[in-house]
Motif scaffolding. Structure first.
Motif, mmCIF file in Angstrom:
data_model
loop_
_atom_site.group_PDB
_atom_site.id
_atom_site.type_symbol
_atom_site.label_atom_id
_atom_site.label_comp_id
_atom_site.label_asym_id
_atom_site.label_seq_id
_atom_site.Cartn_x
_atom_site.Cartn_y
_atom_site.Cartn_z
ATOM 1 N N TYR A 68 -86.458 10.454 -13.222
ATOM 2 C CA TYR A 68 -85.737 10.545 -11.969
ATOM 3 C C TYR A 68 -85.862 11.940 -11.364
ATOM 4 O O TYR A 68 -85.912 12.944 -12.075
ATOM 5 N N ILE A 69 -85.893 11.957 -10.062
ATOM 6 C CA ILE A 69 -85.667 13.174 -9.297
ATOM 7 C C ILE A 69 -84.314 13.002 -8.627
ATOM 8 O O ILE A 69 -84.053 11.948 -8.019
ATOM 9 N N GLY A 70 -83.473 13.986 -8.767
ATOM 10 C CA GLY A 70 -82.137 13.878 -8.199
ATOM 11 C C GLY A 70 -81.810 15.037 -7.296
ATOM 12 O O GLY A 70 -82.377 16.125 -7.412
ATOM 13 N N TRP A 71 -80.900 14.762 -6.376
ATOM 14 C CA TRP A 71 -80.304 15.809 -5.556
ATOM 15 C C TRP A 71 -78.851 15.964 -6.005
ATOM 16 O O TRP A 71 -78.118 14.968 -6.142
ATOM 17 N N PHE A 72 -78.469 17.201 -6.190
ATOM 18 C CA PHE A 72 -77.114 17.540 -6.578
ATOM 19 C C PHE A 72 -76.620 18.627 -5.621
ATOM 20 O O PHE A 72 -77.422 19.280 -4.959
ATOM 21 N N ARG A 73 -75.335 18.813 -5.555
ATOM 22 C CA ARG A 73 -74.814 19.859 -4.677
ATOM 23 C C ARG A 73 -73.608 20.526 -5.322
ATOM 24 O O ARG A 73 -72.886 19.917 -6.109
ATOM 25 N N GLN A 74 -73.435 21.775 -4.946
ATOM 26 C CA GLN A 74 -72.282 22.531 -5.426
ATOM 27 C C GLN A 74 -71.689 23.304 -4.263
ATOM 28 O O GLN A 74 -72.322 24.204 -3.710
ATOM 29 N N ALA A 75 -70.493 22.903 -3.887
ATOM 30 C CA ALA A 75 -69.764 23.612 -2.839
ATOM 31 C C ALA A 75 -69.030 24.796 -3.454
ATOM 32 O O ALA A 75 -68.752 24.821 -4.655
ATOM 33 N N GLU A 76 -68.715 25.759 -2.630
ATOM 34 C CA GLU A 76 -68.041 26.961 -3.113
ATOM 35 C C GLU A 76 -66.718 26.598 -3.766
ATOM 36 O O GLU A 76 -65.903 25.868 -3.192
ATOM 37 N N GLY A 77 -66.539 27.061 -4.970
ATOM 38 C CA GLY A 77 -65.297 26.814 -5.689
ATOM 39 C C GLY A 77 -65.186 25.443 -6.323
ATOM 40 O O GLY A 77 -64.140 25.102 -6.878
ATOM 41 N N LYS A 78 -66.255 24.676 -6.260
ATOM 42 C CA LYS A 78 -66.222 23.321 -6.822
ATOM 43 C C LYS A 78 -67.333 23.146 -7.844
ATOM 44 O O LYS A 78 -68.281 23.922 -7.891
ATOM 45 N N GLU A 79 -67.188 22.112 -8.645
ATOM 46 C CA GLU A 79 -68.214 21.806 -9.626
ATOM 47 C C GLU A 79 -69.406 21.136 -8.947
ATOM 48 O O GLU A 79 -69.271 20.483 -7.909
ATOM 49 N N ARG A 80 -70.545 21.293 -9.561
ATOM 50 C CA ARG A 80 -71.738 20.631 -9.047
ATOM 51 C C ARG A 80 -71.585 19.118 -9.219
ATOM 52 O O ARG A 80 -71.082 18.650 -10.247
ATOM 53 N N GLU A 81 -72.042 18.379 -8.235
ATOM 54 C CA GLU A 81 -71.909 16.920 -8.278
ATOM 55 C C GLU A 81 -73.237 16.254 -7.925
ATOM 56 O O GLU A 81 -74.070 16.809 -7.222
ATOM 57 N N MET A 126 -80.236 13.652 5.626
ATOM 58 C CA MET A 126 -78.783 13.694 5.751
ATOM 59 C C MET A 126 -78.409 13.490 7.207
ATOM 60 O O MET A 126 -78.921 14.199 8.084
ATOM 61 N N ARG A 127 -77.539 12.540 7.470
ATOM 62 C CA ARG A 127 -77.059 12.260 8.830
ATOM 63 C C ARG A 127 -75.545 12.264 8.813
ATOM 64 O O ARG A 127 -74.923 12.094 7.767
ATOM 65 N N GLY A 128 -74.973 12.420 9.986
ATOM 66 C CA GLY A 128 -73.522 12.362 10.081
ATOM 67 C C GLY A 128 -72.840 13.350 9.160
ATOM 68 O O GLY A 128 -71.878 13.024 8.478
ATOM 69 N N LEU A 129 -73.334 14.586 9.172
ATOM 70 C CA LEU A 129 -72.798 15.578 8.241
ATOM 71 C C LEU A 129 -71.317 15.831 8.499
ATOM 72 O O LEU A 129 -70.878 15.935 9.652
ATOM 73 N N LYS A 130 -70.577 15.907 7.414
ATOM 74 C CA LYS A 130 -69.129 16.057 7.458
ATOM 75 C C LYS A 130 -68.725 17.427 6.901
ATOM 76 O O LYS A 130 -69.506 18.075 6.208
ATOM 77 N N PRO A 131 -67.499 17.830 7.169
ATOM 78 C CA PRO A 131 -67.035 19.140 6.662
ATOM 79 C C PRO A 131 -67.117 19.257 5.155
ATOM 80 O O PRO A 131 -67.185 20.381 4.634
ATOM 81 N N GLU A 132 -67.105 18.143 4.430
ATOM 82 C CA GLU A 132 -67.178 18.203 2.969
ATOM 83 C C GLU A 132 -68.608 18.264 2.445
ATOM 84 O O GLU A 132 -68.822 18.345 1.240
ATOM 85 N N THR A 176 -80.950 25.097 -1.996
ATOM 86 C CA THR A 176 -81.040 25.441 -0.589
ATOM 87 C C THR A 176 -79.661 25.220 0.019
ATOM 88 O O THR A 176 -78.986 24.233 -0.293
ATOM 89 N N LEU A 177 -79.236 26.131 0.879
ATOM 90 C CA LEU A 177 -77.870 26.131 1.386
ATOM 91 C C LEU A 177 -77.750 25.326 2.668
ATOM 92 O O LEU A 177 -78.535 25.496 3.606
ATOM 93 N N VAL A 178 -76.768 24.467 2.701
ATOM 94 C CA VAL A 178 -76.426 23.700 3.900
ATOM 95 C C VAL A 178 -75.030 24.111 4.346
ATOM 96 O O VAL A 178 -74.088 24.085 3.549
ATOM 97 N N THR A 179 -74.916 24.508 5.597
ATOM 98 C CA THR A 179 -73.616 24.868 6.145
ATOM 99 C C THR A 179 -73.377 24.103 7.440
ATOM 100 O O THR A 179 -74.315 23.579 8.054
ATOM 101 N N ILE A 180 -72.131 24.043 7.824
ATOM 102 C CA ILE A 180 -71.784 23.415 9.094
ATOM 103 C C ILE A 180 -71.242 24.495 10.014
ATOM 104 O O ILE A 180 -70.348 25.248 9.626
ATOM 105 N N SER A 181 -71.804 24.552 11.191
ATOM 106 C CA SER A 181 -71.381 25.551 12.161
ATOM 107 C C SER A 181 -70.266 24.986 13.030
ATOM 108 O O SER A 181 -70.192 23.785 13.287
ATOM 109 N N SER A 182 -69.402 25.873 13.457
ATOM 110 C CA SER A 182 -68.278 25.432 14.292
ATOM 111 C C SER A 182 -68.690 25.367 15.749
ATOM 112 O O SER A 182 -69.693 25.946 16.148
#
Length: 120
Positions: A33-46, A83-89, A114-120
């Motif tokens: 498998y090739i997987g995508w995982f993410r880790q938000a600041e202050g949270k565990e990788r998921e 990724m579509r419909g990106l949400k604040p989470e 690679t970092l993904v952020t949402i701009s205001s």
């Protein structure tokens, strides 16, 4: 030695879209498998999504189902995360990984992210 390099991260407005790419080189498991995982600041990788290399079977976390699509281009050794419909989470560092099964514990090789952020 498997090497994975992510690209495509950036800043996008809420509701926007991004395509992340993972370039894979070296040996890969023929039925792994090739997987995508993410880790938000202050949270565990998921776990976000996985694709079974060569066979194409996919898995998605409930939080991204219907919004994210994982795909592979075997000829170019690339795995994508649309990724579509990106949400604040969704902002996080996104990692791709290669391994025997679709879980963090099943991954043996990791990219640097690679970092993904949402701009205001």
């Amino acid at each position: 030695q498997v090497q994975l390099v992510e690209s495509g991260g950036g800043s996008v407005q809420a509701g926007g879209a991004l395509i992340l790419s993972c370039a894979v080189s070296g040996y890969t498991y023929s039925a792994g498998y090739i997987g995508w995982f993410r880790q938000a600041e202050g949270k565990e990788r998921e776990r976000v999504a996985c694709i079974r290399t060569g066979l194409g079977g996919t898995y998605y976390a409930d939080s991204v189902k219907g919004r994210f699509t994982i795909s592979q281009d075997n000829g170019k050794n690339l795995v994508y995360l649309q990724m579509r419909g990106l949400k604040p989470e969704d902002p996080a560092v996104y990692y791709c990984a290669d391994g025997k099964y679709c879980a963090q514990s099943g991954m043996d090789y990791w990219g640097k992210g690679t970092l993904v952020t949402i701009s205001s």
